[in-house]
Design an enzyme around this catalytic site. Structure first.
Site, PDB file in Angstrom:
ATOM      1  CG  HIS A  89      13.597  -6.815  -7.565  1.00 30.44           C
ATOM      2  ND1 HIS A  89      14.524  -6.128  -8.301  1.00 30.44           N
ATOM      3  CD2 HIS A  89      13.511  -6.160  -6.374  1.00 30.44           C
ATOM      4  CE1 HIS A  89      14.983  -5.109  -7.595  1.00 30.44           C
ATOM      5  NE2 HIS A  89      14.371  -5.108  -6.414  1.00 30.44           N
ATOM      6  CE1 TYR A 129      -6.897   8.935   3.703  1.00 32.67           C
ATOM      7  CE2 TYR A 129      -7.227   9.709   5.948  1.00 32.67           C
ATOM      8  CZ  TYR A 129      -7.477   9.800   4.595  1.00 32.67           C
ATOM      9  OH  TYR A 129      -8.322  10.778   4.130  1.00 32.67           O
ATOM     10  CB  ALA A 130      -5.127   1.213   8.472  1.00 31.12           C
ATOM     11  CG  ASN A 131      -5.583   1.589   3.040  1.00 35.18           C
ATOM     12  OD1 ASN A 131      -6.248   0.578   3.082  1.00 35.18           O
ATOM     13  ND2 ASN A 131      -6.097   2.787   3.286  1.00 35.18           N
ATOM     14  CG  ASP A 161      -8.876   0.869   5.364  1.00 35.36           C
ATOM     15  OD1 ASP A 161      -9.614   0.570   4.403  1.00 35.36           O
ATOM     16  OD2 ASP A 161      -8.467   2.026   5.550  1.00 35.36           O
ATOM     17  CG  HIS A 170      -6.448   7.719   0.464  1.00 38.29           C
ATOM     18  ND1 HIS A 170      -5.968   6.519   0.940  1.00 38.29           N
ATOM     19  CD2 HIS A 170      -7.778   7.548   0.295  1.00 38.29           C
ATOM     20  CE1 HIS A 170      -6.962   5.665   1.048  1.00 38.29           C
ATOM     21  NE2 HIS A 170      -8.078   6.265   0.669  1.00 38.29           N
TER      22      HIS A 170
END
Length: 131
Positions: free
Chosen positions: A20, A120-122, A28, A98
């Site tokens: 947890h 920004y594909a994170n 990316d 970011h």
């Protein structure tokens, strides 16, 4: 040999060890990963596999309690931001800058690197509990 679920042995092992609030980052292909952070590199070529494909498959096996995205995704990759919000409507989303997301890499159990080549594909996904 497994018949169902995550077939990648490194990701399967990682997911089974999460507790947890543990976090992993799905990234990316351009996100810098420190040498001391476990990096499971799935990238084959630009766009393959895509960020969305990897996140969707991981979400099938992982109880995700929260997602953390870069604030910049709202303006620099609004299509992906919208897809994430619509695709996971019950998962709370937190936005951070970011640069802060990159600083948090040290806290991750692992980074899973995709072939994604859009800005920004994170996403940091935080593990929940199933009970």
């Amino acid at each position: 040999m497994k018949k169902f679920g995550m077939l990648n042995r490194d990701i399967s092992s990682l997911l089974s060890r999460l507790g947890h609030t543990d976090k992993i980052l799905i990234a990316d292909c351009g996100l810098p990963v420190p040498d001391e952070t476990l990096c499971i590199d799935l990238s084959l070529r630009l766009g393959i596999p895509s960020f969305e494909t990897v996140l969707n498959v991981i979400a099938e096996d992982m109880q995700i309690e929260k997602m953390i995205l870069a604030n910049e995704i709202k303006t620099e990759n609004s299509v992906l931001d919208k897809k994430l919000l619509e695709g996971y409507p019950t998962i709370p989303v937190e936005y951070i800058m970011h640069e802060e997301l990159k600083k948090r890499i040290e806290e991750m159990k692992a980074v899973i690197r995709t072939g994604e080549a859009t800005p920004y594909a994170n996403v940091i996904v935080q593990s929940g509990v199933i009970f």
